[in-house]
Design an enzyme around this catalytic site. Sequence first.
Site, PDB file in Angstrom:
ATOM      1  N   ASP A   1       9.875  42.213  60.183  1.00 14.04           N
ATOM      2  CA  ASP A   1       9.380  42.312  58.804  1.00 14.04           C
ATOM      3  C   ASP A   1       9.676  41.059  57.978  1.00 14.04           C
ATOM      4  O   ASP A   1      10.607  40.304  58.275  1.00 14.04           O
ATOM      5  CB  ASP A   1      10.059  43.486  58.094  1.00 14.04           C
ATOM      6  CG  ASP A   1       9.524  44.839  58.549  1.00 14.04           C
ATOM      7  OD1 ASP A   1       8.778  44.893  59.532  1.00 14.04           O
ATOM      8  OD2 ASP A   1       9.884  45.841  57.897  1.00 14.04           O
TER       9      ASP A   1
ATOM     10  N   HIS B   1      13.966  41.736  61.565  1.00 13.85           N
ATOM     11  CA  HIS B   1      13.403  40.876  60.518  1.00 13.85           C
ATOM     12  C   HIS B   1      13.302  39.430  60.990  1.00 13.85           C
ATOM     13  O   HIS B   1      14.262  38.905  61.549  1.00 13.85           O
ATOM     14  CB  HIS B   1      14.268  40.936  59.251  1.00 13.85           C
ATOM     15  CG  HIS B   1      14.264  42.277  58.594  1.00 13.85           C
ATOM     16  ND1 HIS B   1      15.009  43.334  59.064  1.00 13.85           N
ATOM     17  CD2 HIS B   1      13.570  42.746  57.517  1.00 13.85           C
ATOM     18  CE1 HIS B   1      14.784  44.397  58.306  1.00 13.85           C
ATOM     19  NE2 HIS B   1      13.914  44.074  57.359  1.00 13.85           N
TER      20      HIS B   1
HETATM   21 ZN   LIG Z   1      10.681  44.290  54.119  1.00  8.64          ZN
END
Ligand SMILES: [Zn+2]
Length: 200
Positions: free
Chosen positions: A6, A151
């Site tokens: 992400d 991430h």
């Molecule tokens: Zn996020």
Amino acid sequence: MALTFDDGPWPGATPAVLEILAHEGVRATFFWIGQQLERYPDLARQVVTEGHAVGNHTYSHRSAASPLEVAAQEIERTSALIERVTGVRTTLFRPPGGHLENGLVKYALERGYVVVMWSALSGDTDPKYSAAEIVNNVLGRVRAGSIVLLHDGGGDRSRTLAALPELIERLRAEGYRFVTVPQLLESGEVDTHPWATTGP
Ligand SMILES: [Zn+2]
């Protein structure tokens, strides 16, 4: 199972993640922030060129309450950017922070998106976890059909990058195969965690 990343595209971290995934022969899914995509379109194109799936993670990483017009702006602007930059029309939406009640998910579902949450949290944005602990967090939570939250954007991702090769190798040693979120959804084998996916 599916690895997801992400908050990119992000200079430094996204190319480093791509290099590890290419080396390991793994395809993953990236949930992009529209304003990052505007800044780093070349990184976005590289993600798609290398065979990964992509989804919408709002324009500004908004997690606050979002009236209809704001939700529309956050989601439509980002999907339009994704299509303009990469040619991909995504139907995947992941709400920032996993907030399900602020209006963004409601809008996304009404527009036919699949809301993709996660079922195995790596904790990679929490500074209390070392790279080794990130690996162990995932290994302790994963099962067949899991969606793992990692991430490539949002800040210093050195622990994520340090964890990733070992994470992939240990998951593979346990017999997992890596697919993209669209492949996982198509297989019908997405795990039954209630937050993994919702929607039509
Ligand atoms: Zn996020």
